[in-house]
Motif scaffolding. Sequence first.
Motif, PDB file in Angstrom:
ATOM      1  N   UNK A  84      -3.360  12.263 -10.899  1.00 51.41           N
ATOM      2  CA  UNK A  84      -3.248  11.521 -12.152  1.00 51.41           C
ATOM      3  C   UNK A  84      -3.080  10.030 -11.942  1.00 51.41           C
ATOM      4  N   UNK A  85      -2.153   9.449 -12.724  1.00 47.66           N
ATOM      5  CA  UNK A  85      -1.936   8.006 -12.698  1.00 47.66           C
ATOM      6  C   UNK A  85      -1.473   7.536 -11.324  1.00 47.66           C
TER       7      UNK A  85
ATOM      8  N   UNK B 281       0.834  -1.197   0.000  1.00 45.59           N
ATOM      9  CA  UNK B 281       0.000   0.000   0.000  1.00 45.59           C
ATOM     10  C   UNK B 281       0.873   1.252   0.000  1.00 45.59           C
ATOM     11  N   UNK B 282       0.255   2.364  -0.381  1.00 46.97           N
ATOM     12  CA  UNK B 282       0.917   3.670  -0.313  1.00 46.97           C
ATOM     13  C   UNK B 282      -0.167   4.724  -0.098  1.00 46.97           C
ATOM     14  N   UNK B 283       0.234   5.923   0.274  1.00 48.11           N
ATOM     15  CA  UNK B 283      -0.724   6.986   0.541  1.00 48.11           C
ATOM     16  C   UNK B 283      -1.450   7.434  -0.715  1.00 48.11           C
ATOM     17  N   UNK B 284      -2.706   7.815  -0.547  1.00 50.69           N
ATOM     18  CA  UNK B 284      -3.531   8.294  -1.659  1.00 50.69           C
ATOM     19  C   UNK B 284      -3.618   9.822  -1.652  1.00 50.69           C
ATOM     20  N   UNK B 285      -3.606  10.406  -0.450  1.00 54.20           N
ATOM     21  CA  UNK B 285      -3.726  11.860  -0.314  1.00 54.20           C
ATOM     22  C   UNK B 285      -2.567  12.559  -1.028  1.00 54.20           C
ATOM     23  N   UNK B 286      -2.873  13.658  -1.701  1.00 62.26           N
ATOM     24  CA  UNK B 286      -1.897  14.489  -2.422  1.00 62.26           C
ATOM     25  C   UNK B 286      -1.344  13.835  -3.687  1.00 62.26           C
ATOM     26  N   UNK B 287      -1.891  12.680  -4.070  1.00 63.89           N
ATOM     27  CA  UNK B 287      -1.484  12.060  -5.324  1.00 63.89           C
ATOM     28  C   UNK B 287      -2.379  12.596  -6.446  1.00 63.89           C
TER      29      UNK B 287
ATOM     30  N   UNK C  60      -2.383   8.616  -8.451  1.00 66.75           N
ATOM     31  CA  UNK C  60      -3.554   8.499  -7.581  1.00 66.75           C
ATOM     32  C   UNK C  60      -4.277   7.172  -7.821  1.00 66.75           C
ATOM     33  N   UNK C  61      -4.538   6.833  -9.091  1.00 67.76           N
ATOM     34  CA  UNK C  61      -5.270   5.607  -9.406  1.00 67.76           C
ATOM     35  C   UNK C  61      -4.446   4.365  -9.052  1.00 67.76           C
ATOM     36  N   UNK C  62      -3.131   4.457  -9.190  1.00 66.39           N
ATOM     37  CA  UNK C  62      -2.265   3.336  -8.827  1.00 66.39           C
ATOM     38  C   UNK C  62      -2.317   3.081  -7.321  1.00 66.39           C
ATOM     39  N   UNK C  63      -2.225   4.175  -6.537  1.00 63.74           N
ATOM     40  CA  UNK C  63      -2.284   4.049  -5.081  1.00 63.74           C
ATOM     41  C   UNK C  63      -3.650   3.547  -4.633  1.00 63.74           C
ATOM     42  N   UNK C  64      -4.712   4.036  -5.292  1.00 59.81           N
ATOM     43  CA  UNK C  64      -6.069   3.609  -4.940  1.00 59.81           C
ATOM     44  C   UNK C  64      -6.272   2.127  -5.249  1.00 59.81           C
TER      45      UNK C  64
END
Length: 387
Positions: free
Chosen positions: A67-68, A59-65, A70-74
């Motif tokens: 484009x791509x 896992x990784x953080x979603x906040x402040x991501x 953001x969707x990768x982290x989600x």
Amino acid sequence: MRIVITGGGTGGHLSVARAFLEEFTRRGFVCAFIGSQNGQDRMYFEQEERFLQKDFLETSGVVNKEGWAFFKALWRQMFAFWQAFGLIKNFQADFVFSVGGYSAAPAAFATLFLRIPLIIHEQNAKIGRLNQILKPFAKLFFSSYLESSPIRFYPVSERFFECARVRKEIKNILFMGGSQGAKSLNDFALTVAQDLKNAHLKVFHQCGLGNLKHVCLEYLEQGLNVGILGSEEEFGEIVAEISIKNAESLQRIAENWDSKGLVKFDVILFGFSKEMFKILNLCDFAVCRAGASSLWELCANGLPALFVPYPYAAGNHQYYNAHFIEQKGLGFLCLEQNLFCDVLWDCLELARERIAQISQNLQQECAKDATTQMCDVILAHYKSKRA
């Protein structure tokens, strides 16, 4: 009882997780941990034998991501959710205890879907994005800043209480930027070091392991006597780069050091120390960041501070942590861009006027048995719901 502890990413979250692990195991509970492969989760708990099982999800953080990214982290969080769902179900947890951070998201949401009680500890004055979402669904929500919290004390290691003292004067100044160091605090300490020496004030400086050599050489160039708290390897790397002229101004401090052996140094420098409780005990005033764990360790120890919040912390939470203490008249707050020499001297002058009272009142903001008190509340709540 069987308990899953989840969350982490940073030392602040994980130190709370460790405090509750100690209390849960002391009571004979069986514990598991669900964290992340990223952040500091593995470093803290991969070798922790008190957990019956440990799982580190991708896992990784979603906040402040954006484009791509953001969707990768989600996507990683969603995939980890199903993993956590299976792990919690198979473990047959009685409840899940979350300390927040992006590491906690998969297990926390899985807990809600499994209809297992979720209990949250929030470290910061400004509630994190994840905990804002989860708070309405949590059976208990602990915070040192909210009036609504069942217990308003922060879990701090007993060692900081055992080394606490009421300050009567200011002789030793601590600059503390965390295990990774903080460039702005390092630069500021180097700027004021000579003036502090002239004022007969000794400097203790946690500069971060990666900055140890550079900061040491800068102090030596100022003609200051430097003692290094560190390994022989770290010390050897520094010695290899200094001139013969400066060699006599540098010395390694032995592992079994005591305060008497530090008298001859103008600066005691270290990258990271597992004995921060001993160092805090020797210091009378600190200039530091405002991460939750560090802030409450200072309080438990009775050490007044000028807080310089990390400006890029999520939700600017360090500012709100420091503001909470400043509002009580128990500390000082300065934004990084406003940190100048005059600010430090003004704070030192104000602190001297009532340092004993500040030091004493800081200690009253903490409780040595905070973790025990919170566990008592958890058990009482759990038993009442089972009755």
